[in-house]
Write an enzyme that holds these catalytic residues in place. Structure first.
Site, PDB file in Angstrom:
ATOM      1  N   SER A   1       0.842  -1.196   0.000  1.00 44.50           N
ATOM      2  CA  SER A   1       0.000   0.000   0.000  1.00 44.50           C
ATOM      3  C   SER A   1       0.875   1.244   0.000  1.00 44.50           C
ATOM      4  O   SER A   1       1.963   1.245   0.585  1.00 44.50           O
ATOM      5  CB  SER A   1      -0.885   0.025   1.253  1.00 44.50           C
ATOM      6  OG  SER A   1      -1.516   1.279   1.415  1.00 44.50           O
TER       7      SER A   1
ATOM      8  N   TYR B   1      -1.627  -0.658  10.274  1.00 39.75           N
ATOM      9  CA  TYR B   1      -1.659  -1.201   8.918  1.00 39.75           C
ATOM     10  C   TYR B   1      -0.568  -0.562   8.059  1.00 39.75           C
ATOM     11  O   TYR B   1       0.169  -1.249   7.338  1.00 39.75           O
ATOM     12  CB  TYR B   1      -3.035  -0.964   8.297  1.00 39.75           C
ATOM     13  CG  TYR B   1      -3.155  -1.367   6.852  1.00 39.75           C
ATOM     14  CD1 TYR B   1      -3.429  -2.679   6.496  1.00 39.75           C
ATOM     15  CD2 TYR B   1      -3.015  -0.420   5.832  1.00 39.75           C
ATOM     16  CE1 TYR B   1      -3.549  -3.047   5.162  1.00 39.75           C
ATOM     17  CE2 TYR B   1      -3.131  -0.779   4.506  1.00 39.75           C
ATOM     18  CZ  TYR B   1      -3.403  -2.095   4.171  1.00 39.75           C
ATOM     19  OH  TYR B   1      -3.517  -2.450   2.843  1.00 39.75           O
TER      20      TYR B   1
END
Length: 230
Positions: free
Chosen positions: A137, A153
């Site tokens: 990501s 995350y």
């Protein structure tokens, strides 16, 4: 026929990546931690006339990883593509400074330790050349401002990006290319219905890396088939 194994492939980007690779002639192994959901995913893909294999695998469980590797080894075949797609983003992931330590540990166990342990377990069965693709990501990029969302995350994806670079350097002599991918903000259970990107678009770059990209591109972080900053 080339073999591809995708973790966390019972839905979302993993399932769509399996669909696209199978349509390109890959023998695809979809993995997940729930047998019923695995069978449901297999049925969905078979309804499109695709041949799919299943493998029970919980990337957060070391014993499950070992068992899955043994099952794959018993097939006496080689793996050409490994896609580490399985990941979690917990709803309570709000503030790194005050969130419970257990939340951070659970996130890292799945999103960081999982991909590394899966790679280590399947590496003996990988072909030459081959490719490892880590679904990451932009939230893990050290070159972008902190976005203020799901910090555990994001930290886990920073670690996964670093693992990608280290493995790319270590495995170059074996002609195993290792890359990370930012699929964008995609309409999945994780991304939510307001996400601007389709699941098909999210799967596009992993499929390209698995099927068409040059081995020499190892060690890079991609979005939309273009290298991006880390």
């Amino acid at each position: 026929m080339k073999n591809a194994l995708i973790t966390g492939a019972t839905k979302g980007i993993g399932l769509e990546t399996a669909r696209q690779l199978a349509k390109k002639g890959f023998r695809v192994f979809i993995t997940g931690r729930n047998e019923d959901k695995l069978q449901q995913a297999k049925n969905i893909l078979q309804a499109d006339g695709l041949t799919i294999e299943t493998l029970l695998l919980d990337v957060s469980d070391e014993k499950s990883i070992t068992a899955a590797a043994h099952t794959f080894a018993a097939l006496h075949t080689k793996l050409d593509v490994l896609i580490n797609n399985a990941a979690i983003l917990l709803k309570a992931d709000n503030r790194l400074a005050t969130d419970a330590a257990a939340l951070f540990e659970e996130t890292m166990r799945t999103n960081v330790h999982g991909p590394l342990r899966v790679t280590q377990a399947l590496l003996p069965y990988m072909n030459t050349p081959a490719r490892i693709i880590n679904i990451s990501s932009a939230g893990g990029s050290m070159s972008e401002p902190v976005g203020g969302w799901s910090p555990a995350y994001c930290v886990s994806k920073t670690a996964l990006n670093s693992i990608t670079r280290q493995l790319a350097a270590e495995l170059a002599s074996r002609k195993i290319a290792v890359n990370a991918v930012h699929p964008g903000w995609v309409k999945t259970d994780m991304g939510g219905s307001s996400a601007p990107r389709s699941i098909e678009k999210g799967a596009e770059t992993p499929v390209w890396l698995a099927s068409a990209a040059a081995q020499e591109l190892t060690g890079s972080f991609f979005m939309d088939k273009k290298a991006m900053d880390w």
